[in-house]
Design a protein around this motif. Structure first.
Motif, PDB file in Angstrom:
ATOM      1  N   TRP A 129       5.905   6.142   5.402  1.00 27.22           N
ATOM      2  CA  TRP A 129       6.873   5.565   5.761  1.00 27.22           C
ATOM      3  C   TRP A 129       7.285   5.433   7.048  1.00 27.22           C
ATOM      4  N   LEU A 130       6.891   6.527   7.974  1.00 30.50           N
ATOM      5  CA  LEU A 130       7.094   6.521   9.500  1.00 30.50           C
ATOM      6  C   LEU A 130       6.222   5.558  10.045  1.00 30.50           C
ATOM      7  N   LEU A 131       4.894   5.440   9.284  1.00 26.78           N
ATOM      8  CA  LEU A 131       4.015   4.445   9.844  1.00 26.78           C
ATOM      9  C   LEU A 131       4.371   3.152   9.660  1.00 26.78           C
ATOM     10  N   VAL A 132       4.881   2.743   8.442  1.00 25.36           N
ATOM     11  CA  VAL A 132       5.596   1.458   7.995  1.00 25.36           C
ATOM     12  C   VAL A 132       6.694   1.077   9.013  1.00 25.36           C
ATOM     13  N   ILE A 133       7.366   2.059   9.494  1.00 21.65           N
ATOM     14  CA  ILE A 133       8.528   1.534  10.495  1.00 21.65           C
ATOM     15  C   ILE A 133       7.750   1.270  11.655  1.00 21.65           C
ATOM     16  N   PHE A 163       0.947  -1.184   0.083  1.00 22.58           N
ATOM     17  CA  PHE A 163      -0.088  -0.015  -0.053  1.00 22.58           C
ATOM     18  C   PHE A 163       0.889   1.200  -0.072  1.00 22.58           C
ATOM     19  N   VAL A 164       1.919   1.433   0.923  1.00 24.03           N
ATOM     20  CA  VAL A 164       2.893   2.406   0.908  1.00 24.03           C
ATOM     21  C   VAL A 164       3.607   2.848  -0.341  1.00 24.03           C
ATOM     22  N   ARG A 165       4.022   1.503  -1.045  1.00 25.05           N
ATOM     23  CA  ARG A 165       4.719   1.672  -2.211  1.00 25.05           C
ATOM     24  C   ARG A 165       3.810   2.090  -3.265  1.00 25.05           C
ATOM     25  N   THR A 166       2.526   1.811  -3.483  1.00 28.22           N
ATOM     26  CA  THR A 166       1.653   2.059  -4.424  1.00 28.22           C
ATOM     27  C   THR A 166       1.313   3.642  -4.067  1.00 28.22           C
ATOM     28  N   TYR A 167       1.043   4.018  -2.907  1.00 26.16           N
ATOM     29  CA  TYR A 167       0.895   5.647  -2.775  1.00 26.16           C
ATOM     30  C   TYR A 167       2.473   6.335  -3.084  1.00 26.16           C
TER      31      TYR A 167
END
Length: 328
Positions: free
Chosen positions: A216-220, A198-202
């Motif tokens: 990206w902060l949320l992914v970490i 999802f993050v890579r798509t956005y």
């Protein structure tokens, strides 16, 4: 009394006008997306069916799971354990990421700025998910590790499932309890698959720089919370980080790029291969017709190579004449 109500009446008129524009925008976008869906629905349906297959595989490995001592993990040593009472933090963060992404994919229906088609975007997302989940199924069936989650440890009644009474008990997945309290499907994390895709798509199709940094902060944070809540080992998160990114990169290189809608000059719908071939043939015919007209106007009846040779010869002859005229 009437003049006091004039601002209210004017605001109601403006609201009615804007709502009608919004409704027209939604209807037009729905019409366009339905045309794309009519062409791509089989691929989308296959991706959705595989989500069920992935859940079925995770349910099946739970029957094979054997509780045992928790493996040594570097992440468990450096990250404080959240405990059963605060283990919900990782699930809540995942729900925020998941729901926000779904809402964003449908924003072209209501917003003026449109950079992609929702159907085509979800086709790419499901392709990445299917490839990652297929790799995940092969991995956690190859080596079944004792789960570190609280309900997967020794002494928990959910750590090992009793033999099923019927095939329907497996096929129905015991949703949602069977999905939340699964064991054995460890390498690699399913939550990280969805989050990273999802993050890579956005990152590629989104427009807000601040949202990209926040995502990206949320992914970490999601990665750390998964380990801190003891839902996965650290290796499950680490493997997900490089596997999902490689899969997304591979899919982006293999799938044709989506048309960019922000320019305003692209076609309303992407052409199919047959229509694209016909359009290419028509353009070639038009180009050939323009060349023939150009030959007739210049008195040339030969091919393009002959016309170019004559042009070069005429150019040299013109230079020679100019040189003689100037006395060189």
């Amino acid at each position: 009394m009437i003049w006091k109500r004039m601002p209210l009446i004017s605001s109601m008129v403006v609201f009615g006008r804007e709502s009608s524009k919004l409704w027209k925008r939604i209807c037009m976008e729905t019409y366009v997306e339905l045309q794309i869906l009519a062409e791509k629905w089989k691929l989308l349906l296959a991706g959705l069916i595989f989500q069920y297959i992935h859940g079925l595989s995770a349910r099946g490995v739970h029957y094979l799971h054997l509780p045992g001592p928790i493996l040594q993990d570097f992440g468990f040593k450096i990250l404080p354990e959240l405990g059963v009472q605060r283990a919900y933090l990782s699930e809540n963060l995942f729900f925020i990421i998941f729901s926000s992404f779904i809402l964003w994919t449908f924003h072209p229906f209501v917003c003026h700025s449109k950079r992609f088609y929702t159907v085509l975007l979800w086709l790419r997302v499901l392709t990445c998910l299917v490839v990652c989940q297929a790799l995940r199924i092969f991995t956690f069936y190859s080596t079944i590790l004792p789960g570190p989650n609280y309900h997967c440890r020794e002494g928990s009644p959910l750590a090992k499932l009793p033999p099923p009474n019927s095939i329907f008990e497996i096929l129905l997945l015991n949703f949602p309890r069977g999905v939340i309290y699964g064991c054995g499907d460890l390498i690699f994390s399913s939550h990280m698959i969805f989050t990273l895709v999802f993050v890579r798509t956005y990152q590629k199709y989104g427009s807000k720089r601040f949202v990209k940094v926040l995502a990206w902060l949320l992914v970490i944070s999601q990665s750390l919370l998964i380990v801190a809540s003891r839902k996965h080992y650290s290796v499950d998160v680490v493997v997900a980080w490089y596997t999902v990114n490689l899969v997304v990169f591979f899919v982006d290189t293999k799938l044709p790029e989506m048309p960019d809608r922000s320019g305003g000059s692209q076609q309303i719908l992407p052409l199919s291969k047959e229509k694209e071939g016909k359009a290419r043939e028509e353009n070639q015919k038009l180009l050939n017709g323009n060349l023939e007209n150009h030959k007739l106007l210049n008195g040339n009846s030969g091919d393009v190579t002959d016309w170019r040779q004559r042009t070069q010869t005429n150019g040299k002859h013109t230079e020679l004449v100019e040189a003689v005229t100037n006395g060189v």
